[in-house]
Design a protein around this motif. Structure first.
Motif, PDB file in Angstrom:
ATOM      1  N   GLU A   1       4.038   6.084 -35.768  1.00 19.09           N
ATOM      2  CA  GLU A   1       4.243   7.482 -35.422  1.00 19.09           C
ATOM      3  C   GLU A   1       5.077   8.174 -36.495  1.00 19.09           C
ATOM      4  O   GLU A   1       6.007   7.609 -37.041  1.00 19.09           O
ATOM      5  CB  GLU A   1       4.943   7.585 -34.065  1.00 19.09           C
ATOM      6  CG  GLU A   1       5.110   9.024 -33.594  1.00 19.09           C
ATOM      7  CD  GLU A   1       5.670   9.092 -32.176  1.00 19.09           C
ATOM      8  OE1 GLU A   1       6.169  10.144 -31.799  1.00 19.09           O
ATOM      9  OE2 GLU A   1       5.591   8.059 -31.494  1.00 19.09           O
ATOM     10  N   THR A   2       4.708   9.439 -36.768  1.00 16.09           N
ATOM     11  CA  THR A   2       5.386  10.186 -37.821  1.00 16.09           C
ATOM     12  C   THR A   2       6.540  10.977 -37.239  1.00 16.09           C
ATOM     13  O   THR A   2       6.358  11.829 -36.360  1.00 16.09           O
ATOM     14  CB  THR A   2       4.400  11.142 -38.509  1.00 16.09           C
ATOM     15  OG1 THR A   2       3.366  10.372 -39.104  1.00 16.09           O
ATOM     16  CG2 THR A   2       5.102  11.964 -39.577  1.00 16.09           C
ATOM     17  N   ILE A   3       7.759  10.689 -37.730  1.00 13.27           N
ATOM     18  CA  ILE A   3       8.964  11.420 -37.348  1.00 13.27           C
ATOM     19  C   ILE A   3       9.712  11.776 -38.625  1.00 13.27           C
ATOM     20  O   ILE A   3       9.840  10.944 -39.522  1.00 13.27           O
ATOM     21  CB  ILE A   3       9.866  10.597 -36.404  1.00 13.27           C
ATOM     22  CG1 ILE A   3       9.113  10.267 -35.107  1.00 13.27           C
ATOM     23  CG2 ILE A   3      11.143  11.353 -36.081  1.00 13.27           C
ATOM     24  CD1 ILE A   3       9.912   9.422 -34.137  1.00 13.27           C
ATOM     25  N   PHE A   4      10.194  13.006 -38.678  1.00 13.87           N
ATOM     26  CA  PHE A   4      10.918  13.482 -39.851  1.00 13.87           C
ATOM     27  C   PHE A   4      12.341  13.845 -39.464  1.00 13.87           C
ATOM     28  O   PHE A   4      12.640  14.125 -38.302  1.00 13.87           O
ATOM     29  CB  PHE A   4      10.221  14.703 -40.458  1.00 13.87           C
ATOM     30  CG  PHE A   4       8.814  14.427 -40.901  1.00 13.87           C
ATOM     31  CD1 PHE A   4       8.563  13.830 -42.121  1.00 13.87           C
ATOM     32  CD2 PHE A   4       7.738  14.743 -40.085  1.00 13.87           C
ATOM     33  CE1 PHE A   4       7.272  13.556 -42.533  1.00 13.87           C
ATOM     34  CE2 PHE A   4       6.445  14.470 -40.484  1.00 13.87           C
ATOM     35  CZ  PHE A   4       6.204  13.872 -41.709  1.00 13.87           C
ATOM     36  N   LYS A   5      13.213  13.815 -40.467  1.00 14.37           N
ATOM     37  CA  LYS A   5      14.593  14.237 -40.240  1.00 14.37           C
ATOM     38  C   LYS A   5      14.886  15.439 -41.123  1.00 14.37           C
ATOM     39  O   LYS A   5      14.494  15.493 -42.293  1.00 14.37           O
ATOM     40  CB  LYS A   5      15.561  13.098 -40.519  1.00 14.37           C
ATOM     41  CG  LYS A   5      15.541  12.537 -41.922  1.00 14.37           C
ATOM     42  CD  LYS A   5      16.533  11.389 -42.036  1.00 14.37           C
ATOM     43  CE  LYS A   5      16.523  10.788 -43.439  1.00 14.37           C
ATOM     44  NZ  LYS A   5      17.467   9.651 -43.569  1.00 14.37           N
ATOM     45  N   ILE A   6      15.577  16.402 -40.528  1.00 16.34           N
ATOM     46  CA  ILE A   6      15.970  17.622 -41.230  1.00 16.34           C
ATOM     47  C   ILE A   6      17.488  17.645 -41.275  1.00 16.34           C
ATOM     48  O   ILE A   6      18.142  17.657 -40.219  1.00 16.34           O
ATOM     49  CB  ILE A   6      15.447  18.878 -40.519  1.00 16.34           C
ATOM     50  CG1 ILE A   6      13.943  18.773 -40.270  1.00 16.34           C
ATOM     51  CG2 ILE A   6      15.774  20.133 -41.324  1.00 16.34           C
ATOM     52  CD1 ILE A   6      13.414  19.852 -39.356  1.00 16.34           C
ATOM     53  N   GLU A   7      18.041  17.636 -42.451  1.00 17.69           N
ATOM     54  CA  GLU A   7      19.486  17.713 -42.604  1.00 17.69           C
ATOM     55  C   GLU A   7      19.839  19.132 -43.015  1.00 17.69           C
ATOM     56  O   GLU A   7      19.307  19.659 -43.999  1.00 17.69           O
ATOM     57  CB  GLU A   7      19.955  16.705 -43.657  1.00 17.69           C
ATOM     58  CG  GLU A   7      19.695  15.261 -43.251  1.00 17.69           C
ATOM     59  CD  GLU A   7      20.024  14.269 -44.347  1.00 17.69           C
ATOM     60  OE1 GLU A   7      20.203  14.717 -45.498  1.00 17.69           O
ATOM     61  OE2 GLU A   7      20.088  13.061 -44.058  1.00 17.69           O
ATOM     62  N   LYS A   8      20.757  19.728 -42.254  1.00 12.68           N
ATOM     63  CA  LYS A   8      21.127  21.117 -42.496  1.00 12.68           C
ATOM     64  C   LYS A   8      22.612  21.215 -42.789  1.00 12.68           C
ATOM     65  O   LYS A   8      23.420  20.495 -42.218  1.00 12.68           O
ATOM     66  CB  LYS A   8      20.776  21.981 -41.276  1.00 12.68           C
ATOM     67  CG  LYS A   8      19.275  22.084 -41.006  1.00 12.68           C
ATOM     68  CD  LYS A   8      18.985  23.049 -39.878  1.00 12.68           C
ATOM     69  CE  LYS A   8      17.474  23.202 -39.672  1.00 12.68           C
ATOM     70  NZ  LYS A   8      17.158  24.164 -38.594  1.00 12.68           N
ATOM     71  N   TYR A   9      22.947  22.173 -43.675  1.00 12.63           N
ATOM     72  CA  TYR A   9      24.329  22.416 -44.070  1.00 12.63           C
ATOM     73  C   TYR A   9      24.660  23.869 -43.782  1.00 12.63           C
ATOM     74  O   TYR A   9      23.827  24.762 -43.961  1.00 12.63           O
ATOM     75  CB  TYR A   9      24.524  22.119 -45.558  1.00 12.63           C
ATOM     76  CG  TYR A   9      23.913  20.794 -45.942  1.00 12.63           C
ATOM     77  CD1 TYR A   9      24.620  19.612 -45.826  1.00 12.63           C
ATOM     78  CD2 TYR A   9      22.586  20.732 -46.381  1.00 12.63           C
ATOM     79  CE1 TYR A   9      24.044  18.407 -46.154  1.00 12.63           C
ATOM     80  CE2 TYR A   9      22.004  19.523 -46.701  1.00 12.63           C
ATOM     81  CZ  TYR A   9      22.741  18.361 -46.590  1.00 12.63           C
ATOM     82  OH  TYR A   9      22.167  17.165 -46.906  1.00 12.63           O
TER      83      TYR A   9
ATOM     84  N   PHE B   1      27.462  20.095 -40.791  1.00  7.79           N
ATOM     85  CA  PHE B   1      26.277  19.288 -41.067  1.00  7.79           C
ATOM     86  C   PHE B   1      25.612  18.917 -39.746  1.00  7.79           C
ATOM     87  O   PHE B   1      26.287  18.674 -38.737  1.00  7.79           O
ATOM     88  CB  PHE B   1      26.668  18.020 -41.826  1.00  7.79           C
ATOM     89  CG  PHE B   1      25.532  17.046 -42.013  1.00  7.79           C
ATOM     90  CD1 PHE B   1      24.723  17.131 -43.123  1.00  7.79           C
ATOM     91  CD2 PHE B   1      25.260  16.072 -41.070  1.00  7.79           C
ATOM     92  CE1 PHE B   1      23.674  16.252 -43.296  1.00  7.79           C
ATOM     93  CE2 PHE B   1      24.212  15.190 -41.239  1.00  7.79           C
ATOM     94  CZ  PHE B   1      23.420  15.282 -42.361  1.00  7.79           C
ATOM     95  N   SER B   2      24.293  18.850 -39.762  1.00  5.53           N
ATOM     96  CA  SER B   2      23.578  18.307 -38.599  1.00  5.53           C
ATOM     97  C   SER B   2      22.265  17.711 -39.081  1.00  5.53           C
ATOM     98  O   SER B   2      21.738  18.086 -40.134  1.00  5.53           O
ATOM     99  CB  SER B   2      23.306  19.402 -37.561  1.00  5.53           C
ATOM    100  OG  SER B   2      22.405  20.366 -38.077  1.00  5.53           O
ATOM    101  N   GLU B   3      21.747  16.773 -38.293  1.00  2.00           N
ATOM    102  CA  GLU B   3      20.461  16.146 -38.603  1.00  2.00           C
ATOM    103  C   GLU B   3      19.575  16.268 -37.379  1.00  2.00           C
ATOM    104  O   GLU B   3      19.976  15.882 -36.272  1.00  2.00           O
ATOM    105  CB  GLU B   3      20.643  14.684 -38.992  1.00  2.00           C
ATOM    106  CG  GLU B   3      19.320  13.993 -39.330  1.00  2.00           C
ATOM    107  CD  GLU B   3      19.540  12.584 -39.858  1.00  2.00           C
ATOM    108  OE1 GLU B   3      20.179  12.459 -40.914  1.00  2.00           O
ATOM    109  OE2 GLU B   3      19.088  11.624 -39.197  1.00  2.00           O
ATOM    110  N   THR B   4      18.378  16.807 -37.576  1.00  2.00           N
ATOM    111  CA  THR B   4      17.427  16.992 -36.483  1.00  2.00           C
ATOM    112  C   THR B   4      16.212  16.116 -36.734  1.00  2.00           C
ATOM    113  O   THR B   4      15.658  16.108 -37.840  1.00  2.00           O
ATOM    114  CB  THR B   4      16.990  18.459 -36.374  1.00  2.00           C
ATOM    115  OG1 THR B   4      18.139  19.282 -36.182  1.00  2.00           O
ATOM    116  CG2 THR B   4      16.034  18.660 -35.214  1.00  2.00           C
ATOM    117  N   LEU B   5      15.789  15.387 -35.698  1.00  4.77           N
ATOM    118  CA  LEU B   5      14.573  14.577 -35.771  1.00  4.77           C
ATOM    119  C   LEU B   5      13.458  15.332 -35.067  1.00  4.77           C
ATOM    120  O   LEU B   5      13.621  15.798 -33.934  1.00  4.77           O
ATOM    121  CB  LEU B   5      14.793  13.208 -35.123  1.00  4.77           C
ATOM    122  CG  LEU B   5      15.928  12.359 -35.696  1.00  4.77           C
ATOM    123  CD1 LEU B   5      15.980  11.007 -34.995  1.00  4.77           C
ATOM    124  CD2 LEU B   5      15.777  12.173 -37.199  1.00  4.77           C
TER     125      LEU B   5
END
Length: 807
Positions: free
Chosen positions: A255-263, A284-288
């Motif tokens: 399964e395809t899951i991505f992570k988005i790191e935001k500043y 900072f936060s990380e969203t899957l």
């Protein structure tokens, strides 16, 4: 034969971490034309080749590649030459051939005809008869994608585009589509081999992150300072935004899951966040997300890979109360399998996971129903190293016997309030932990089984895999299986390590000490002798004892006194060439002597010398006098070689003949043949009795041919002068140019080869006693045998290739 020669603050850490991520986001502005490792993990791009022999055996038209000197010829079944002068040949299973001729690549089809003539600097073959052609026009590298042999995909003009380069991205084997990245005027886009412009070249960066089961390509793209995630159909999965990075989530499933790191903020010129911003929690936060862009989980810190398919994530607990991150665990589908309720989760490679909550620490275990659980919290947990693997196996075997041995203080607490929808993979090595509950210690394993109850005031690990336990200030030894090795009656127990003999245990009770082994067997009973720990003066192989300020030691078995405690000092161990037992320098009544491990005196009255540094042939000592000169002293303290030399090197016979074996021990010995000495920087030779064979005359000296001959060097002087009428400042002054010339002599000093060589090389690895002679201004090197006869002549290049490992 050989020669023996003497022997910042947390805030700064956080901001640096964030800065490094920002730099990663902003530094890359152009796409690499060579596929990156992320591409390579998705498919292998190019077609696989086969060997020429395999092609000859399986060619569909029975064509054959035959060697012709440095080239290959392609011939048919009648012997007709279809293609000639081929080199760097690559053969493919379908019968096509990629080869070079006259420095350029070309492609030959299965009938022997040219698909592409030999005009290209690079040709890469892909599936579906697709080719990537590369050619230099001056210093400019040009590329093109061509299908079959004349269907130019890009550019479609059948001419290379000057301002465009192309690299392969992915091959869709299901739908037979090839994808290529184009870079035009420093902007990047995507095309297919179906002549489709999928993404126009408007992006600063394009990176393939993943391909799902339906061959949907997920592409991270960058425009200016914004980054987004799209597919090959220009569907936007993650909208373009500043100060974010996008990557594939690290998991094992399909399964395809991505992570988005935001500043949240930019950095100042010094690389640090302003103080008022550092005090905020949302930097900072990380969203899957899934492949449709739906949010699966938000973590306030970067997710961290743990064991198996588990990952650490975090949540901000309560900003108003100034509470910071709490940590939990998710699986590879971003499902919460342990809620974020913990101050810390400890993870080490191959180890069980530990969780810290309210200053208590627990072991995370996997229950029979497939859930993560923390059954017990301890005041401390210390991993216990297990050296003996059989001990681990035995402990695992005995686990079931210990499951009901929980201490009454232990309580079962479940911290799992999220349903599990996916299997948890939590592999780890079996481990032991010294655990503490309140002020008592016990031993638990990584399954949270209690192996030793919590009844001890302290537990510590010792070498040999035994545990030192304390009760009411008395000590004893246990095994991890809770078997008593000693009673808990001793005032102290220490490990006594002896070099190459292993570990023993030194028991102290009152004023007495004794020794046991790791099985608890008494070796030396309790006595008034004091054992010296740690070892004195680098003596690591003796159990040294002391009584009334005098020293001795035990025997090798540690069961009796070998040397009585009568010596004022044990100074140091000696280097020994051939003795079966150790040799030690000791002092008694001011006299320094050498004694063996069993107590036999070998040399006396050594206090008159500045140093005794080694022993040869078990009875000859190399000594220094007060002026740092060296000599050799015999067993009866007779001076064999007077102390006149700067260095002394004993030279031995080859250690091969039967008469060089010690008949008592069947041990090889190395009798001394000569002593090579130096005086005022010059080398000479003495015999074993110390008589001068060759006076110290030579600048260099090296024995060979079982030390019957010596390569030596002596200086030669060339007088140089400038004419008296020269305008140089040194006109009329004579200068002496001193160089070394090499020759060969025997042990009597007789010259066997004159001093006319600038170097003589002897390879000590060889046993043929050949010498290599370098003459000045000669481009050849003469090779002579043991009879000093010339048997060969080689070039300097041949010599360097032959002896590259020894030079």
């Amino acid at each position: 034969m050989f020669i023996t020669i003497p022997r910042p603050s947390f805030r700064h850490i956080l901001t640096h971490y964030l800065l490094s991520l920002i730099i990663i986001l902003t530094a890359i502005t152009t796409i690499a034309l060579i596929p990156t490792s992320s591409y390579a993990s998705i498919d292998d791009h190019t077609l696989q080749t086969i060997t020429i022999n395999d092609m000859n055996a399986s060619h569909p038209n029975q064509l054959q590649l035959q060697p012709d000197q440095s080239y290959y010829q392609l011939i048919d079944t009648n012997g007709n030459i279809l293609q000639d002068e081929l080199y760097k040949v690559l053969a493919f299973p379908d019968g096509r051939i990629l080869a070079k001729r006259d420095g350029y690549w070309g492609v030959i089809d299965t009938t022997g005809k040219l698909i592409f003539d030999f005009n290209y600097d690079d040709i890469t073959l892909f599936a579906n008869d697709t080719y990537l052609l590369g050619k230099y026009e001056g210093a400019i590298y040009q590329t093109a994608v061509v299908k079959d042999n004349d269907n130019w995909i890009y550019p479609n003009t059948k001419n290379f585009a000057v301002d465009t380069t192309i690299s392969h991205l992915h091959s869709d084997q299901t739908h037979h589509i090839g994808y290529f990245v184009i870079n035009k005027n420093d902007k990047t886009g995507l095309i297919s081999d179906q002549k489709q412009m999928l993404l126009p070249p408007v992006y600063d960066e394009l990176t393939l992150l993943n391909v799902d089961a339906n061959e949907r390509l997920f592409l991270r793209v960058k425009q200016g300072d914004k980054i987004g995630l799209i597919d090959q159909n220009q569907t936007i999965i993650v909208p373009f935004a500043k100060l974010q990075s996008i990557d594939k989530f690290n998991f094992k499933d399909d399964e395809t899951i991505f992570k988005i790191e935001k500043y949240a903020h930019f950095f100042n010129v010094d690389g640090y966040l302003p103080d008022d911003i550092c005090d905020k929690h949302n930097e900072f936060s990380e969203t899957l997300i899934n492949a449709n862009g739906q949010t699966l989980l938000v973590s306030s810190t970067p997710t961290k890979s743990l064991n198996g398919n588990l990952f650490q994530y975090s949540k901000l607990s309560d900003q108003k109360n100034n509470e910071y991150n709490k940590f939990g665990i998710i699986n590879s589908k971003a499902e919460v399998v342990l809620p974020a309720k913990y101050e810390q989760i400890q993870s080490f490679s191959g180890s069980a996971l530990l969780a810290l909550s309210n200053q208590k620490i627990g072991i995370i275990t996997l229950t029979a129903s497939g859930e993560l659980s923390i059954a017990t919290y301890y005041d401390s947990l210390k991993p216990l190293p297990i050296i003996d693997p059989t001990l681990t196996q035995q402990l695992v075997h005995n686990q079931s016997q210990n499951r009901n041995n929980f201490h009454p203080l232990l309580t079962s607490t479940r911290y799992l309030d999220t349903p599990i929808t996916h299997q948890i993979e939590y592999p780890h090595d079996y481990q032991l932990f010294i655990a503490q509950i309140e002020d008592k210690y016990g031993l638990v394993d990584s399954q949270n089984n209690v192996l030793i109850p919590f009844i001890y005031d302290s537990i510590s690990h010792t070498e040999g895999d035994l545990l030192l336990v304390e009760q009411q200030q008395k000590y004893g030894l246990l095994t991890p299986q809770n078997k008593a090795i000693t009673d808990i009656v001793y005032d102290d127990i220490a490990v006594l390590n002896l070099y190459q003999k292993g570990s023993y245990y030194l028991l102290t009770k009152g004023k007495q000490q004794g020794i046991i082994n790791a099985e608890g067997k008494q070796l030396f009973p309790l006595s008034d002798l004091r054992f010296i720990k740690p070892p004195m003066n680098h003596i690591f192989d003796l159990a040294i004892i002391e009584k009334q300020g005098k020293y001795g030691w035990l025997n090798e078995e540690m069961t009796a006194i070998a040397v009585a405690p009568i010596y004022e000092d044990i100074i140091e161990p000696m280097e020994i060439e051939s003795m079966d037992e150790g040799l030690y320098k000791v002092q008694k009544d001011g006299e320094i002597m050498l004694i063996t491990a069993s107590g036999n005196i070998t040399h006396r009255h050594l206090e008159q010398y500045a140093a005794v540094v080694g022993i040869y042939k078990s009875d000859n000592l190399r000594i220094f006098d007060k002026n740092d000169n060296q000599g050799i002293l015999g067993a009866d303290n007779t001076i064999i070689i007077p102390m006149l030399y700067e260095d002394i090197y004993p030279i031995y016979y080859e250690n091969t003949a039967d008469d060089l074996l010690d008949n008592n021990s069947n041990k090889s010995i190395k009798p001394i043949k000569f002593y090579m000495v130096t005086k005022q920087g010059k080398y000479g030779l003495l015999n074993e009795a110390g008589q001068t064979l060759i006076a110290p005359l030579y600048a260099k000296m090296k024995p060979y041919n079982d030390a019957t001959r010596f390569i030596v060097a002596q200086p030669t002087a060339t007088i140089l002068s400038t004419p008296p009428n020269s305008d140089q400042p040194t006109a009329g002054i004579q200068n002496i140019d001193t160089t070394l010339k090499y020759g060969v002599i025997d042990a009597t000093g007789k010259v066997l080869l004159d001093f006319e060589y600038e170097k003589i090389f002897y390879n000590t690895v060889q046993s043929n006693n050949q010498l290599y002679l370098f003459k000045p201004d000669n481009d050849r090197i003469d090779v002579i045998n043991k009879d000093l006869k010339i048997i060969d002549s080689i070039s300097h290049k041949e010599f360097a290739e032959q002896f590259s490992d020894y030079l």
